[in-house]
Design an enzyme around this catalytic site. Structure first.
Site, mmCIF file in Angstrom:
data_model
loop_
_atom_site.group_PDB
_atom_site.id
_atom_site.type_symbol
_atom_site.label_atom_id
_atom_site.label_comp_id
_atom_site.label_asym_id
_atom_site.label_seq_id
_atom_site.Cartn_x
_atom_site.Cartn_y
_atom_site.Cartn_z
ATOM 1 N N PHE A 1 0.831 -1.208 0.000
ATOM 2 C CA PHE A 1 0.000 0.000 0.000
ATOM 3 C C PHE A 1 0.866 1.257 0.000
ATOM 4 O O PHE A 1 0.354 2.354 -0.167
ATOM 5 C CB PHE A 1 -0.914 0.011 1.226
ATOM 6 C CG PHE A 1 -1.947 -1.086 1.238
ATOM 7 C CD1 PHE A 1 -3.191 -0.899 0.665
ATOM 8 C CD2 PHE A 1 -1.657 -2.316 1.806
ATOM 9 C CE1 PHE A 1 -4.141 -1.907 0.674
ATOM 10 C CE2 PHE A 1 -2.596 -3.339 1.817
ATOM 11 C CZ PHE A 1 -3.852 -3.128 1.250
ATOM 12 N N HIS A 2 2.184 1.087 0.227
ATOM 13 C CA HIS A 2 3.084 2.232 0.377
ATOM 14 C C HIS A 2 4.332 2.001 -0.456
ATOM 15 O O HIS A 2 5.183 1.210 -0.078
ATOM 16 C CB HIS A 2 3.478 2.426 1.851
ATOM 17 C CG HIS A 2 2.330 2.323 2.807
ATOM 18 N ND1 HIS A 2 2.386 1.580 3.969
ATOM 19 C CD2 HIS A 2 1.094 2.859 2.753
ATOM 20 C CE1 HIS A 2 1.238 1.675 4.609
ATOM 21 N NE2 HIS A 2 0.434 2.442 3.879
ATOM 22 N N GLN A 3 4.433 2.676 -1.584
ATOM 23 C CA GLN A 3 5.627 2.580 -2.428
ATOM 24 C C GLN A 3 6.457 3.844 -2.211
ATOM 25 O O GLN A 3 5.914 4.938 -2.093
ATOM 26 C CB GLN A 3 5.240 2.442 -3.903
ATOM 27 C CG GLN A 3 4.302 1.280 -4.197
ATOM 28 C CD GLN A 3 2.833 1.612 -4.003
ATOM 29 O OE1 GLN A 3 2.371 2.645 -4.456
ATOM 30 N NE2 GLN A 3 2.090 0.734 -3.344
#
Length: 637
Positions: free
Chosen positions: A572-574
C-alpha cells in the site's frame, strides 16, 4: 471482432473459472476476467497473457501447458480444477504465476460484484446510495487537442501534488495539475468494490511485481492515494530521519526543518486521534495486544467530522461524508486559481538545453495535450514518477531503490462474527517489535477487507474448499505485519513505455516478515481465535490450545518461506524510486528536490524518500512536498 471479445479466450476463461469457482458461478465472470486484463499496465503483458490463453485453447498449447492435448476450453469442472491445481504446485515459476493470475481473476470477478454470493457469505454490499449533492470540484476535461501555458505544471494530484499546488497557487503562481485518472466525488462513490477498483486505483489494482510476489495498491483519481487510503498519518520516526540525513547528506532531515514542515502539515490536514473508534476488527487486535502486555495505541488520522459509522469501512472506495482531508489542498489550490485537469496521461517531459519546459500528454480518446511551463513537478508516486522520468530520457538512479513496505498477515477464524469489512479504516496500531534490527521490525496494523480482494487472500486448494472458506468469511480477522524493508526494488520500462517492477526480498527482510507473522499469530490467538493460519497458499494452520501448536506451526511457516512468490504480499506504500541526495551516484534528485540531470524538473512525492519510512507515508510526503514547494516558489518568484 475486438480482441477482448475473442471467443477462444472467453471459452478458456469460462473453463478455468469453473475449475476455480465450481459450477453455478455468475455467467458474467469470464467477461469480467477479460475486462480486468484491459487495466494491465503494459499492453505487451496483456498480449502475453492472452496469447497463453489462446494457446491452451489448442491441442499443442494444451499439451505443452497441461500435459494433455485436450484444449482447456473443452474441460469439465473437475478437469479444469486439476489443471489449476497442477499449475499452482508446478516446479515451473511461469505455471505458478499463471495459476495465481487465473485464480485471482476468477475470485475477484465473482466476489467483487453484487450477486447471490454476497448473500451466501453475509456481505451486505453498499450501505445505501451515494449522497445526492454536488461534487465540490470542477476539474477540466480535455475534448480536443490543446496547448496550455502556465508557470508550473504538476504531474499527479495525490498528497505531494496537492501540497505543492496549494502552496504555489497561494504564492500567486499560475499552476496546472494534470491527473491521469478521472474525478469522482461523493455523489459518485457507489461503494461497490468493483467500481472503485476499476475507477480509482492504479491500473485497476492489477499492478504487481514481475514475479507476482507483491500486489501494488495505489490511487489513480483526482486526489490520488489520499482519496482511497486509510487516512493514517504518522510523523516520520526520528531514527528514520537520522538515517535519511546520513544516506542523503541532507541536513534538513535532522536540523528540525523537515520536522517543522511535518508539524505544519499535520495541522493543515487535521491530523488527530479523536476519530479512532475501534470496530470489531481493530478491537480484537487491541484485545490480543493488551493480553500479551504489548504496545497498542490509537491511530493518528487525517479526518474532520468523521461519523465513524458502518460506512467508514467502505472509505477505501471514497469517503461519502467528506471527513477525509483528501482533497482539502486541491480545493484550496483551485480557489487560488490552479487549474485541475483530469484524464490526461503524461508521456514525456519536454526538455530544452538541459531544462524542463513543460510536458506532453494524451487523453484516453487520443487528444494531444501540450503544457508549456517554467517548471515541471513530478508528483505521480513511486511507480509512475520514475516511469515518466525514464520515458523522458533521464537515467542515473531513476527507478532504483524502490521500497514497497510489503504487508502480510496472520489470520484467525473466530466463533463470533467479525465482519472484517466494517469499522474505522484503521483505528489501532502497535510498534511493539518495530525497534528490532535497528528499527527494521514490523508494525502491526489491520485494515478493512471487502470480499473481492479478500477472497484472493484466502488459500485456494480447490473450488469446494475455497467456497466453504468464504462461507465463514464474516468470522475471519487478521493482524498485518509491515516491516520496514531494506530490500531495494527497481522500476523499469517495457517497450511501450509502461512501468515494470522488480523486487526480490532480502534474506533479512524475509526473516523479519516470518518473525512478524509468527508474532501476529500470537496476537490473533490471544484475541480468541479458534484457528490461526498463515498467508501461505497451502493453508498452514493450528488450533490454539493444542500443546506445542504455535511452535510447530511457526517452524512450518519458516520452512515454507516468504520469498520468491511463496506468499503474495500487498504494498500500500511505495517509496524511494527517485531518492533525494547530494550525490548523483546514489540519488536521482538533489537537496532542493530538483533532478540531478535536468534543471527546473522537480520531484515531490514518496519516490523522494532516501530509504523506507517504516510507517504509513502520507504525512512524510506532505512534509517533503511542503519544503519542496517553498523552494520552488522562491526560485520562480
Amino acid at each position: 471482432m475486438p480482441e477482448r471479445r475473442d471467443p477462444r479466450v472467453l471459452a478458456v476463461l469460462a473453463a478455468l473459472a469453473r475449475g476455480v469457482l465450481g459450477e453455478g458461478y455468475a455467467s458474467e465472470v469470464p467477461d469480467r476476467m477479460l475486462q480486468t486484463t484491459d487495466h494491465l499496465a503494459s499492453r505487451s503483458q496483456r498480449s502475453q497473457l492472452l496469447g497463453v490463453l489462446r494457446a491452451v485453447a489448442s491441442r499443442p498449447g494444451a499439451l505443452a501447458l497441461t500435459g494433455r492435448p485436450t484444449p482447456v476450453s473443452w474441460l469439465g469442472r473437475a478437469e479444469a480444477e486439476r489443471v489449476v491445481q497442477s499449475w499452482a504446485s508446478s516446479r515451473f515459476a511461469f505455471q505458478r504465476r499463471l495459476a495465481s493470475t487465473v485464480t485471482s481473476l476468477a475470485l475477484s470477478s465473482l466476489y467483487g460484484y453484487p450477486g447471490p454470493e454476497w448473500d451466501r457469505i453475509g456481505y451486505p454490499g453498499p450501505l445505501g446510495p451515494p449522497p445526492d449533492k454536488p461534487n465540490p470540484l470542477e476539474p477540466l476535461v480535455i475534448d480536443h487537442d490543446e496547448v496550455i501555458n502556465c508557470d508550473v505544471v504538476l504531474v499527479g494530484s495525490g498528497a505531494g501534488g496537492g501540497c505543492v499546488a496549494d502552496h504555489l497557487a497561494a504564492q500567486g503562481l499560475d499552476v496546472v495539475v494534470l491527473e491521469k485518472g478521472n474525478y469522482y466525488g461523493p455523489r459518485d462513490f457507489t461503494h461497490l468494490e468493483s467500481d472503485a477498483t476499476r475507477n480509482m486505483y492504479l491500473y485497476g489494482m492489477t499492478l504487481a511485481t514481475a514475479d507476482l510476489g507483491c500486489r501494488i495498491i495505489a490511487g489513480s483519481t483526482l486526489g490520488g492515494g489520499t482519496v482511497v487510503n486509510y487516512t493514517t498519518s504518522f510523523k516520520t520516526p526520528p531514527h528514520v530521519l537520522r538515517q535519511w540525513a546520513e544516506e542523503s547528506g541532507i541536513d534538513a532531515f535532522v536540523s528540525g526543518e523537515i520536522e517543522d514542515y511535518l508539524d505544519q502539515m499535520a495541522i493543515r490536514v487535521d491530523v488527530n486521534t479523536d476519530s479512532s473508534a475501534a470496530g470489531k476488527r481493530d478491537a480484537l487486535m487491541e484485545e490480543g495486544l493488551k493480553k500479551l502486555g504489548w504496545h497498542v495505541d490509537m491511530m493518528p488520522r487525517s479526518v474532520k467530522g468523521c461519523t465513524q459509522d458502518e460506512q467508514c469501512g467502505y472509505c477505501g472506495f471514497g469517503c461519502r461524508v467528506g471527513a477525509k482531508r483528501s482533497r482539502t489542498l486541491l480545493q484550496a489550490a483551485a480557489e487560488n486559481g490552479a487549474r485541475l485537469v483530469v484524464g490526461v496521461d503524461v508521456r514525456r517531459v519536454k526538455i530544452s538545453d538541459g531544462r524542463a519546459t513543460g510536458v506532453e500528454a494524451v487523453t484516453a480518446r487520443g487528444h494531444r495535450v501540450t503544457v508549456n511551463a517554467r517548471a515541471v513537478v513530478a508528483t505521480a508516486g513511486s511507480i509512475e514518477t520514475p516511469a515518466l522520468l525514464l520515458r523522458s530520457g533521464l537515467k542515473g538512479r531513476v527507478g532504483h531503490n524502490l521500497h514497497l513496505h510489503p504487508g502480510v498477515a496472520a489470520f484467525g477464524i473466530f466463533d463470533e462474527d467479525v465482519r472484517v469489512w466494517e469499522g474505522t479504516l484503521q483505528a489501532r496500531y502497535s510498534d511493539e517489535i518495530r525497534d528490532r534490527d535497528g528499527g527494521y521490525g514490523p508494525i502491526f496494523e489491520t485494515v478493512p477487507a471487502h470480499p473481492g480482494a479478500g477472497s484472493t487472500t484466502l488459500p485456494w486448494l480447490s473450488a469446494a474448499q475455497h467456497r466453504k472458506a468464504m462461507e465463514g468469511y464474516k468470522k475471519i480477522s487478521f493482524v498485518a505485519a509491515l516491516p520496514r524493508d531494506e530490500t531495494c526494488g527497481r522500476v523499469r520500462l517495457t517497450r511501450d513505455g509502461s512501468p515494470v517492477v522488480t523486487y526480490k526480498l532480502t534474506p533479512g527482510d524475509e526473516r523479519r516478515v516470518a518473525d512478524g507473522v509468527i508474532d501476529a499469530a500470537k496476537v490473533i490467538e490471544a484475541a480468541g481465535a479458534r484457528e490461526v493460519y498463515s498467508p501461505h497458499p497451502s493453508f498452514i494452520s493450528y488450533r490454539p490450545g493444542t500443546p506445542g501448536g504455535h511452535e510447530r506451526w511457526a517452524q512450518e511457516t519458516r520452512r515454507a518461506g516468504y520469498a520468491n512468490g511463496a506468499v503474495t504480499f500487498f504494498s500500500f506504500h511505495q517509496m524511494g524510486s527517485c531518492r533525494m541526495g547530494v550525490d548523483p551516484a546514489t540519488s536521482a534528485i538533489g537537496p532542493d528536490n530538483e533532478t540531478h540531470e535536468v534543471r527546473d524538473l522537480f520531484v515531490a512525492d514518496s519516490s523522494t524518500f532516501p530509504t523506507a519510512s517504516g510507517v504509513n507515508p502520507m504525512l512524510s510526503i506532505y512534509g517533503i512536498a511542503k519544503r519542496a514547494a517553498t523552494k520552488i516558489a522562491s526560485r520562480l518568484a
